[in-house]
Structure formats: C-alpha cells, structure tokens
Design an enzyme around this catalytic site. Structure first.
Site, PDB file in Angstrom:
ATOM      1  N   SER A 169       0.816  -1.211   0.000  1.00  0.00           N
ATOM      2  CA  SER A 169       0.000   0.000   0.000  1.00  0.00           C
ATOM      3  C   SER A 169       0.854   1.268   0.000  1.00  0.00           C
ATOM      4  O   SER A 169       1.592   1.526  -0.927  1.00  0.00           O
ATOM      5  CB  SER A 169      -0.966  -0.042   1.187  1.00  0.00           C
ATOM      6  OG  SER A 169      -1.907   0.985   1.125  1.00  0.00           O
ATOM      7  N   ASP A 180      -2.532   6.283  -3.486  1.00  0.00           N
ATOM      8  CA  ASP A 180      -1.358   5.687  -2.854  1.00  0.00           C
ATOM      9  C   ASP A 180      -0.857   4.538  -3.719  1.00  0.00           C
ATOM     10  O   ASP A 180      -1.319   4.348  -4.847  1.00  0.00           O
ATOM     11  CB  ASP A 180      -1.658   5.249  -1.418  1.00  0.00           C
ATOM     12  CG  ASP A 180      -2.670   4.121  -1.342  1.00  0.00           C
ATOM     13  OD1 ASP A 180      -3.373   3.888  -2.344  1.00  0.00           O
ATOM     14  OD2 ASP A 180      -2.767   3.463  -0.286  1.00  0.00           O
ATOM     15  N   ASP A 221      -1.195   1.352  -3.976  1.00  0.00           N
ATOM     16  CA  ASP A 221      -2.095   0.362  -4.564  1.00  0.00           C
ATOM     17  C   ASP A 221      -3.450   0.955  -4.939  1.00  0.00           C
ATOM     18  O   ASP A 221      -4.378   0.238  -5.301  1.00  0.00           O
ATOM     19  CB  ASP A 221      -2.261  -0.848  -3.645  1.00  0.00           C
ATOM     20  CG  ASP A 221      -3.012  -0.530  -2.359  1.00  0.00           C
ATOM     21  OD1 ASP A 221      -3.029   0.654  -1.952  1.00  0.00           O
ATOM     22  OD2 ASP A 221      -3.569  -1.457  -1.756  1.00  0.00           O
ATOM     23  N   ASP A 251      -5.990   2.358  -3.425  1.00  0.00           N
ATOM     24  CA  ASP A 251      -7.251   2.221  -2.692  1.00  0.00           C
ATOM     25  C   ASP A 251      -7.491   3.419  -1.771  1.00  0.00           C
ATOM     26  O   ASP A 251      -8.480   3.469  -1.048  1.00  0.00           O
ATOM     27  CB  ASP A 251      -7.294   0.914  -1.893  1.00  0.00           C
ATOM     28  CG  ASP A 251      -6.270   0.861  -0.759  1.00  0.00           C
ATOM     29  OD1 ASP A 251      -5.397   1.755  -0.684  1.00  0.00           O
ATOM     30  OD2 ASP A 251      -6.344  -0.091   0.048  1.00  0.00           O
TER      31      ASP A 251
END
EC number: 5.4.2.10
Length: 443
Positions: free
Chosen positions: A102, A241, A243, A245
């Site tokens: 992440s 960010d 990833d 999400d």
C-alpha cells in the site's frame, strides 16, 4: 485466538525478513491452495501487484505455491488493489491475491486476499490458512499441477469498470486535472480514466522504477500534488497511494481535502438527489465536525475501529452503503465491494459537476474541528490502563469539552506509544487538554 501472520490488511513486512521471503510466500500460497481445494476441485486464483521491484520475486513464489497445490493462476500484472477485487468477481475466480504494501516504502511488501465475491476474507478463513501452514505440504501429483496464464487486457477491463460508475450524462471536458499515481499500481490506469472521460490530464508520480513507489508523491505526500495543481493552474488534483485504494484531493486554490470531508460530500450528494441515507460509518479518528454535520441532516453516524476492514464490517452489519476514514479509504458499496481511490474521486467530481459547485462550496457547511495528537512513549511494562492519574485527567478533559469536543486514547499497534488525541472547536482548548492528559501518562 491471535493470528501469527495476518494483520488487519493481510500479511506485510520488510522484504527479505520473515514473513516476506520467497520460501514463506511459496508455502503460504500452497496452504491457501489446499484450503481452496477443500471446497473446489480445480480453483483459479488471480494475482495482481503494485510496482515494487520485489513484486516479481513474490509473484513467482505465489505462482509456484498455487500450482504445486493444483490451483490454476491468472497473472494480471501491475493493477490497483480494487482492480484485482473487481476482476476476481468478474472473472468468477476462486480468489484474488494482491502483492502490495500500500502506502509503505518500496522495501516493504505484503500479500492480501479477496474472496470470489471481491471482499476481503474474514478471520475464520485466515485462521484456517495459518493452521494449514503448520502442516506438512501435500504436493499435487504431476497430472494435477496447476497452470498459469496472463490476462493481457486486465488494465483495460478495470478502466471500463471505473468509468461505468460515473454518470453517463456527465463529462469532464473543460477540466484540467493533476493525477498523482504515487509511482504505483495505477500509474497508467489513473491518467487514462480521467482522460477518457474528457479531462485534460497532467500526470505526476506515474514513472515507476521499482524503487520510487510512494517516494515523496502520492496520497501520503500530498504537497507534491498541491504544488503541481498551483503550478499548472489546474482545477483539481487527485492523489492515490501505491495500490490506489486511498484518495486525497486538492482544489484549484491548493486546498487539501481529506477523507473525512470526502465522506461528508458523498453522503450529502446523495441526499441532494433525494436518496435515503440512513447512516454512514467513520472511524474513531473521524473528525467530530463531520459527525455533527451529518447528524444535523438526519444521518446516523457510527464509529468503527481504524481500518477500512472494520468500516466494511460495520456497513455490512447495518446494511448501509457509505463509509470512510480521514486517510482516504472510502467505501461506496453500491459502486464496488472494496475501497477504491479512483471511483471515490469520480464520485467527488460527479458531485461537483451535477451541482456546478466547487469542492470548497460543497463542503462549506463542514469546518473541521482542530485536532491535537500527542504520541507519548511508554516505559517498559507501564500499566497505563490502570493509571489513576490518567483516568482523572481524562475525565476532567471530557467534562471540560462537553458536547464540543472529544478525547481518544489508544495504544499504537506497532510501537511502544500511547496516542492522545483531543478534538475541540477551539484549537487552544484541544492543545491544553491533550497536554494535561499526556503529562498524566508521562508521570
């Protein structure tokens, strides 16, 4: 019962240190494959990843582990976490796997899983996987080994899904938007989504080299976005960010809007269209101003533990659709099964387009309460929960704040720190109360 490997968002750590090593990840995939085969003869698993250099190594380990358990694998390549969740459901796969840490730096990585329905797996499933990890591997015989293939148009399918959540009678034509991809999983996809909806796109943080993910860019470093919006005289800025999400947004004046404000906007936009919104879910850290503003509109507000996983659990328990947290994890369960930074951004832009108002205008009713956060380092073995002085100072602060503020004390999950957060309409009052409570911890 505590889990040994799984945290609140899968398994995460520093690459090369347990458990993020190729040998463990292979064993993990083998164990997950065995769990899947208890209910399905020939499971299929999708694997997506962000842009970390370690993703290649971990992808190979996962592939081998699943194949060795008799599980077929479909490789998606670099793809946002919510994209993997969507394709898992759309492709009728047995499981989705994401290789990502992440918003963490490139030296970290992690593995997280999605069910066939595109939801994060529950605790019971994780306990079963950890129990299977303790057993000796049971390799599939040669005729039963899994196969691997690539889904070449994974990114294109996800782009079309994102666009489908934006009202068909609206367009982004005439808007200049800065898109910060954090040098992460959405580096190609994010600019394309907004471009195909008509916007002039200026891309930053969209040149990954395997080492620069989240490095000075993205949702956790929004100043890069602010600077780019002002320099290019853009209408909006959107930062994701690693990833994708998580979302942060900036307006033409360079003002940053966090997830708390976006949550209010998403709820209010639906109310303005006559939709019923019985309630919404934030977290323990959601700014009190949002709670006050939503309750004034007749919308029940509930706080979950910090983390989108807990927000989702509360939404599902109550049958509600909208939730989010200040860090930018937003949930709209009638749009997607999981948090999605791109879809959240499109919902905000849709609200602005429908109302012909700016972000600042739409959020004029919400003035966030000042917050003071103090991290107090705990002494070894310090029993802060039973401290009479801390209890007394906390009670005094609660009485002083009344209905115009709140206090939250919680231990860090990763460091020997106690976090003292005070929120109040008056910044000085918040600071003074927080200092008194923090001093009680130090004494």
């Amino acid at each position: 019962m505590n889990r040994k490997y799984f945290g609140t968002d899968g398994i995460r750590g520093t690459v090369g240190e347990a458990p993020i090593t190729p040998d463990f990840v292979l064993r993990l995939a083998h164990a997950v494959g065995r769990v899947l085969r208890r209910t399905e003869a020939r499971p299929t698993v999708l694997i997506g990843k962000d842009t970390r250099i370690s993703g290649y190594m971990l992808e190979s380990a996962l592939e081998s582990g699943f194949n060795s358990a008799g599980v077929d694998v479909v490789l998606l390549g670099p793809l946002p976490t919510p994209g993997v969740a969507y394709l898992t459901r759309a492709q009728r796969a047995s499981l989705g796997v994401v290789i990502s840490a992440s918003h963490n730096p490139f030296a970290d990585n992690g593995i997280k899983f999605f069910s066939a329905q595109g939801n994060k797996l529950n605790d019971e499933w994780e306990f079963e996987v950890e129990a299977t990890l303790k057993e000796e591997p049971v390799w599939a015989d040669s005729a039963s080994l899994g196969k691997t293939r690539r889904l070449d148009d994974a990114a294109g399918r996800y782009i079309e899904f994102c666009k489908s959540t934006f009202a068909h009678d609206l367009t982004l034509k005439g808007l200049k938007i800065v898109v910060d991809g954090a040098h992460g999983a959405a580096y190609q996809i994010a600019p394309m989504v907004f471009h195909e909806l008509g916007a002039e796109v200026i891309a930053i943080g969209c040149a990954p080299d395997g080492l620069n993910i989240n490095d000075g860019v993205g949702a956790t470093h929004p100043q890069a976005l602010v600077n780019a919006v002002l320099a290019n005289k853009a209408d909006y800025g959107i930062a994701l960010d690693g990833d994708a999400d998580r979302l942060q947004m900036v307006d033409a004046q360079g003002r940053l809007f966090n997830g708390d404000e976006v949550l209010y906007l998403m709820v209010n936009e639906r109310l303005s269209r006559g939709e019923k919104v019985p309630g919404t879910v934030g977290t323990l850290m959601t700014n009190m101003a949002v709670e006050v503003a939503l309750k004034a509109k007749g919308v029940e507000f509930v706080r979950a533990k910090v983390g989108d996983r807990y927000i989702l659990e509360e939404l599902e328990r109550r049958g509600w659709l909208l939730g989010g947290e200040g860090s930018g994890h937003m949930l709209a369960l009638d749009k997607h099964t999981t948090g999605d930074g791109l879809i959240s951004a499109l919902q905000v832009l849709q609200a602005c387009a429908r109302s012909n108002q700016t972000l600042a205008q739409l959020l004029s009713e919400v003035v966030l309460f000042p917050q003071t956060l103090i991290n107090v380092r705990l002494k070894p073995g310090q029993d802060w929960k039973n401290s009479a002085e801390l209890a007394a100072q906390t009670k005094a602060a609660e009485i002083e704040l009344g209905d115009s503020g709140r206090i939250l004390i919680r231990a860090s999950g990763t460091e020997p720190l106690l976090r003292v957060m005070v929120e109040a309409r008056d910044a000085e009052q918040a600071r003074a109360c927080a200092e008194r409570v923090a001093d009680a911890v130090r004494s």
